[in-house]
Design an enzyme around this catalytic site. Structure first.
Site, mmCIF file in Angstrom:
data_model
loop_
_atom_site.group_PDB
_atom_site.id
_atom_site.type_symbol
_atom_site.label_atom_id
_atom_site.label_comp_id
_atom_site.label_asym_id
_atom_site.label_seq_id
_atom_site.Cartn_x
_atom_site.Cartn_y
_atom_site.Cartn_z
ATOM 1 N N PHE A 208 77.637 62.843 -28.319
ATOM 2 C CA PHE A 208 77.578 62.418 -26.894
ATOM 3 C C PHE A 208 76.295 61.872 -26.633
ATOM 4 O O PHE A 208 75.218 62.116 -26.940
ATOM 5 C CB PHE A 208 77.709 63.744 -26.351
ATOM 6 N N ASP A 209 76.339 60.872 -25.461
ATOM 7 C CA ASP A 209 75.109 60.417 -24.750
ATOM 8 C C ASP A 209 74.803 61.587 -23.793
ATOM 9 O O ASP A 209 75.529 62.167 -23.357
ATOM 10 C CB ASP A 209 75.638 59.241 -24.083
#
Length: 354
Positions: A208-209
């Site tokens: 995930f960012d």
């Protein structure tokens, strides 16, 4: 979904011709044209910033919710939203050459590609369909020869075809791919190939960012401290005074915190913003500077007393703003992006899905 992507681009642009401003359809913009983009307007086409300083919200293209600082020479993407500064830009890529148009083309191409399972379905259909037709014909012929009416035999023929439904085998997979890629684009997920969509069902690790995905994408003041005996509320009022004219997310965080604490302020005079470093101004002859550690060095302010404060904020993934009043350190503001309340539950749900 494709229509929504296309609507990201503005319908009109402001063309600058020999000092005059003309509103023209975006489709009439040519490479090399000089355009004016006002605060809050969408960038009409891809190009280069030639005059002004601003921050641009590129979240609809890149997914990054934090505005990106743009100075002269910086690239601009059509469909993104200009921030607080009026800018002039030179158009470079227009029409089908823009980033947005290429994204739309990417989604269209993905909907036309075949996943490996679709190729397998085609091979099975090549055998299954003729076999079903042969069986239906044989069943109808058998009933007809045995004395049944033609209408009854035809009913048997149609019944076998409907029950076997050979068409569904060939249509289901491409339909699912078209709907899946379209739905993904609608939610901001761009799928390059149908094979990638099929492979997504086998994913067991997700990266995930952080900003805007795990976190809210909206900076907030997490910690605040005054130094050298400076009054906390007074220092906060001065910080708000130099940020009052800015639309930058960090400025918004400082102003929101100042309101929460009940601070009063009036906008500072002689405000000067140094992009990427900080902002300075004056109130009743008092010189105020607010920015990062490098900005303090530029103004000859010793911020060593707040070093441990800054290190603590940095270790938590935040940013520290230092406030200097008349050349002396007055306060430090720790700003960070809070984790979304739903992030933990979403990650746990993904883990349960395997």
């Amino acid at each position: 979904a494709l229509k929504k992507l296309l609507k990201l681009a503005p319908e009109e642009a402001t063309l600058i011709v020999q000092g005059d401003f003309r509103r023209i359809p975006t489709e009439d913009v040519n490479p090399g044209d000089i355009l004016l983009v006002k605060p809050g307007e969408k960038i009409p086409v891809d190009g280069v910033l030639i005059k002004g300083i601003t921050s641009v919200n590129e979240s609809m293209i890149t997914g990054e919710p934090m505005p990106v600082l743009k100075i002269a020479g910086g690239s601009l993407i059509g469909g993104t939203v200009n921030g607080e500064g009026a800018i002039e830009m030179r158009a470079e890529r227009v029409g089908a050459e823009t980033t947005l148009a290429r994204i739309v083309k990417l989604v269209e191409d993905a909907q036309g590609t075949k996943a490996p399972i679709a190729a397998m379905a085609d091979r099975v259909s090549a055998i299954f369909v003729p076999s079903v037709v042969a069986i239906a014909t044989g069943a109808a012929a058998a009933w007809f020869v045995s004395g049944a009416s033609f209408e009854f035999a035809l009913t048997i023929f149609i019944s076998v075809l409907i029950i076997a439904c050979p068409c569904a085998l060939g249509l289901a997979t491409p339909t699912a791919i078209m709907v899946g890629t379209g739905r993904g684009a609608d939610m901001g997920i761009l799928i390059k190939k149908a094979a990638a969509l099929e492979m997504a069902g086998k994913i067991d690790v997700v990266l995930f960012d952080k900003t805007g995905t795990i976190t809210e994408g909206k900076p907030q003041v997490m910690k605040y401290a005054a130094f050298h005996g400076f009054d906390e509320l007074r220092a906060l009022s001065l910080a708000a005074a130099v940020e009052a004219g800015s639309e930058h997310p960090i400025a918004a965080a400082v102003l929101a915190y100042a309101r929460e604490r009940g601070a009063d302020w009036t906008m500072a005079e002689e405000i000067v913003a140094d992009a990427g470093f900080g902002v300075s101004g004056r109130i009743a002859g008092t010189k105020i500077a607010l920015g990062n550690a490098e900005y303090m060095q530029m103004h000859g302010v010793a911020a060593s007393e707040a070093a441990s404060f800054g290190q603590g904020i940095a270790s938590a993934g935040g940013t520290t703003l230092y406030l200097a009043v008349d050349g002396g350190l007055a306060a430090a503001i720790g700003i960070a992006d809070r984790i979304k309340p739903a992030s933990r539950a979403a990650i746990e749900k993904l883990k349960k899905l395997g």
